[in-house]
Write a protein that holds these residues in place. Structure first.
Motif, mmCIF file in Angstrom:
data_model
loop_
_atom_site.group_PDB
_atom_site.id
_atom_site.type_symbol
_atom_site.label_atom_id
_atom_site.label_comp_id
_atom_site.label_asym_id
_atom_site.label_seq_id
_atom_site.Cartn_x
_atom_site.Cartn_y
_atom_site.Cartn_z
ATOM 1 N N SER A 325 -24.617 -27.920 -50.647
ATOM 2 C CA SER A 325 -24.930 -27.823 -49.215
ATOM 3 C C SER A 325 -23.782 -28.367 -48.366
ATOM 4 O O SER A 325 -23.508 -27.840 -47.280
ATOM 5 N N HIS A 326 -23.101 -29.391 -48.842
ATOM 6 C CA HIS A 326 -21.964 -29.915 -48.085
ATOM 7 C C HIS A 326 -20.778 -28.961 -48.174
ATOM 8 O O HIS A 326 -20.052 -28.756 -47.189
ATOM 9 N N ALA A 327 -20.571 -28.365 -49.348
ATOM 10 C CA ALA A 327 -19.503 -27.367 -49.481
ATOM 11 C C ALA A 327 -19.755 -26.193 -48.541
ATOM 12 O O ALA A 327 -18.818 -25.660 -47.932
ATOM 13 N N LYS A 328 -21.020 -25.787 -48.410
ATOM 14 C CA LYS A 328 -21.346 -24.680 -47.501
ATOM 15 C C LYS A 328 -21.091 -25.081 -46.054
ATOM 16 O O LYS A 328 -20.617 -24.268 -45.246
ATOM 17 N N PHE A 329 -21.423 -26.330 -45.715
ATOM 18 C CA PHE A 329 -21.129 -26.799 -44.362
ATOM 19 C C PHE A 329 -19.635 -26.681 -44.083
ATOM 20 O O PHE A 329 -19.225 -26.151 -43.034
ATOM 21 N N ILE A 330 -18.790 -27.176 -45.006
ATOM 22 C CA ILE A 330 -17.344 -27.109 -44.817
ATOM 23 C C ILE A 330 -16.887 -25.659 -44.717
ATOM 24 O O ILE A 330 -16.065 -25.305 -43.866
ATOM 25 N N TYR A 331 -17.431 -24.810 -45.578
ATOM 26 C CA TYR A 331 -17.070 -23.388 -45.608
ATOM 27 C C TYR A 331 -17.362 -22.718 -44.264
ATOM 28 O O TYR A 331 -16.541 -21.957 -43.736
ATOM 29 N N ASP A 332 -18.525 -22.998 -43.699
ATOM 30 C CA ASP A 332 -18.907 -22.399 -42.408
ATOM 31 C C ASP A 332 -18.156 -23.029 -41.241
ATOM 32 O O ASP A 332 -17.856 -22.354 -40.248
ATOM 33 N N TRP A 333 -17.877 -24.312 -41.335
ATOM 34 C CA TRP A 333 -17.263 -25.096 -40.257
ATOM 35 C C TRP A 333 -15.757 -24.866 -40.155
ATOM 36 O O TRP A 333 -15.173 -24.938 -39.079
ATOM 37 N N TYR A 334 -15.126 -24.574 -41.286
ATOM 38 C CA TYR A 334 -13.676 -24.370 -41.377
ATOM 39 C C TYR A 334 -13.183 -23.301 -40.397
ATOM 40 O O TYR A 334 -13.812 -22.268 -40.216
ATOM 41 N N GLU A 335 -12.027 -23.571 -39.766
ATOM 42 C CA GLU A 335 -11.358 -22.587 -38.911
ATOM 43 C C GLU A 335 -9.915 -22.448 -39.381
ATOM 44 O O GLU A 335 -9.164 -23.434 -39.390
ATOM 45 N N HIS A 336 -9.520 -21.227 -39.727
ATOM 46 C CA HIS A 336 -8.147 -21.015 -40.191
ATOM 47 C C HIS A 336 -7.167 -21.277 -39.044
ATOM 48 O O HIS A 336 -7.404 -20.896 -37.900
ATOM 49 N N GLY A 337 -6.070 -21.952 -39.369
ATOM 50 C CA GLY A 337 -5.060 -22.265 -38.372
ATOM 51 C C GLY A 337 -5.371 -23.488 -37.533
ATOM 52 O O GLY A 337 -4.563 -23.872 -36.681
ATOM 53 N N LYS A 338 -6.524 -24.123 -37.797
ATOM 54 C CA LYS A 338 -6.910 -25.298 -37.023
ATOM 55 C C LYS A 338 -7.416 -26.437 -37.904
ATOM 56 O O LYS A 338 -7.852 -27.470 -37.388
ATOM 57 N N THR A 339 -7.342 -26.235 -39.236
ATOM 58 C CA THR A 339 -7.927 -27.192 -40.177
ATOM 59 C C THR A 339 -6.889 -27.628 -41.201
ATOM 60 O O THR A 339 -6.151 -26.797 -41.737
#
Length: 345
Positions: A325-339
Motif C-alpha cells: 500500500s505504501h509502494a502504491k502511494f509512492i507510485y501514484d504520488w510520484y511526478e516525473h521531472g519533479k521527484t
C-alpha cells in the motif's frame, strides 16, 4: 641616598603590582594548537576570532506533516525497537539532505547519469578491472574524469545519479555529483541533458541504518512529510547488492517490476508499484512469486500487502521493499521531472 633609592624602587614595584591586579594580565586571544586565534563563545553569539564578526548559528530546517498515507504509523517521538535495537525516523537529517539538493538546483541544471543496462555504451575498464579504486562497478555506469588529459584515471558514476551540469559540449559534459564538490568530465552520451529536473517538489528518502522510508513534498513554499513507513533495503551477497547511498533522479515508474530467479534468466515473479531510481534498483511493494501448474502454466497468486521482514534487516537484492500500500502511494504520488530519491544512513 642609597636607602632613599631603595624606597623609591619598592614604591614603583608596588604601583606596577597594583596595576596588574586591577587591569588583568593581558588581552591576547587564546591560541589553538596551530597558533591561530580560537573562536570565543559569548552569551549572545559565536564570534569569528579572525574577522571578529558574529557567526550565526545554524538554525534547524523546518518541516511539517501533511500525511497522505497513514497506515502502520509510529507515533511521536517516531522511535521503535526491532529485535532489541532502537530505531528512529531521522526526519531532521532527511530535511538537511533535501536542503543540500535544493541549494544546488538554485544554481545549476540538475539531471542524471543515463546508462541503464549499458544502453549508452559499456564504460571503459579501470586499469583492466571492472571496479574503480573506490569500489564502484563498471556496469550501468558512466566513466568520469577529473583530468580530461588523463583518460587512464577515472571513476564510475552509476546510472540515475543526480548531477549538476556546469558546462557541456558535443563530446564531454562537466558535472558535479550532488553532495560532492569534485568536478568531473563525462562523455556527453551518458548525460540525460534532455530530461533535467523541472523543479524539486517531491523527495523519497530511504534510511539504510534504520530500515525505513519517508516522502516529503513542497507545498506552498514549505516542506511537509507526506508519508513514512518501515522498509527493507539491499544486502551484500552473490546475487545481492547494498542499496547505494546518494542522491538520485526518480527516473520512471512501472506497475510491475519483473525479477529473475538467482543465477538464471527465468522470471520468478514481480514486485508491484515500482519506481526506478538507479540501475535496476526500485522502490516497490511486496514481491509475488509465480506458481506453476503441472502442465507448466504460470499462475499469478496475486498482489500481497504485508511481509513481516519489512523494516528488520537488509534483505533485498538492491531495491527498497515497502508494504504494497505504501509502494502504491509512492507510485501514484510520484511526478516525473519533479521527484528525486535520497539514500542515507
Amino acid at each position: 641616598m642609597k636607602h632613599l633609592n631603595l624606597v623609591l624602587i619598592a614604591l614603583a614595584l608596588s604601583v606596577i603590582l597594583m596595576f596588574i591586579l586591577i587591569v588583568g594580565p593581558g588581552t591576547e586571544e587564546p591560541l589553538s594548537d596551530k597558533g591561530k586565534p580560537q573562536a570565543v563563545k559569548t552569551d549572545s553569539a559565536n564570534i569569528n576570532a579572525e574577522t571578529e564578526e558574529p557567526v550565526e548559528e545554524e538554525q534547524p530546517l523546518e518541516y511539517g506533516f501533511n500525511l497522505k498515507y497513514s497506515k502502520y504509523l509510529i507515533e511521536a517521538p517516531y522511535t521503535y525497537t526491532v529485535n532489541g535495537e532502537e530505531r528512529c525516523f531521522q526526519f531532521d537529517l532527511m530535511r538537511q539532505k533535501i536542503n543540500e539538493a535544493e541549494q544546488t538546483i538554485k544554481k545549476y541544471r540538475l539531471t542524471y547519469i543515463d546508462n541503464y543496462k549499458n544502453r549508452n555504451g559499456m564504460a571503459p575498464k579501470y586499469q583492466g578491472e571492472e571496479i574503480d579504486r573506490f569500489g564502484n562497478e563498471r556496469s550501468a555506469a558512466a566513466p568520469a574524469y577529473e583530468n580530461i588529459n588523463n583518460l587512464e584515471e577515472l571513476i564510475y558514476i552509476v546510472d540515475g545519479t543526480l548531477v549538476e551540469i556546469l558546462e557541456e559540449d558535443a563530446d564531454y559534459t562537466l558535472i558535479k555529483v550532488v553532495g560532492n564538490d569534485t568536478e568531473y568530465s563525462v562523455p556527453s552520451q551518458y548525460i540525460a541533458s534532455d530530461d533535467c529536473l523541472e523543479e524539486l517538489k517531491k523527495v523519497i528518502i530511504v534510511d539504510r541504518t534504520n530500515q525505513n522510508i519517508a516522502t516529503f513534498e513542497k507545498e506552498d513554499g514549505a516542506w511537509n512529510i507526506t508519508s513514512y513507513s518501515k522498509a527493507t533495503t539491499g544486502k551484500e551477497g552473490k546475487y545481492h547488492q547494498l542499496t547505494p547511498l546518494g542522491f538520485y533522479y526518480a527516473i520512471e515508474k512501472k506497475p510491475k517490476f519483473y525479477y529473475v530467479k538467482d543465477g538464471t534468466d527465468l522470471i520468478e515473479g514481480y514486485a508491484p508499484y515500482a519506481v526506478r531510481f538507479t540501475a535496476g534498483a526500485y522502490t516497490h511493494g511486496v514481491a509475488t512469486a509465480y506458481k506453476y501448474a503441472e502442465d507448466g502454466t504460470k499462475i499469478d497468486p496475486g498482489i500481497k500487502e504485508f511481509s513481516s521482514s519489512i523494516g528488520t534487516v537488509p534483505l533485498s537484492h538492491k531495491c527498497v521493499r515497502n508494504y504494497t500500500s505504501h509502494a502504491k502511494f509512492i507510485y501514484d504520488w510520484y511526478e516525473h521531472g519533479k521527484t528525486i530519491v535520497i539514500v542515507i544512513e
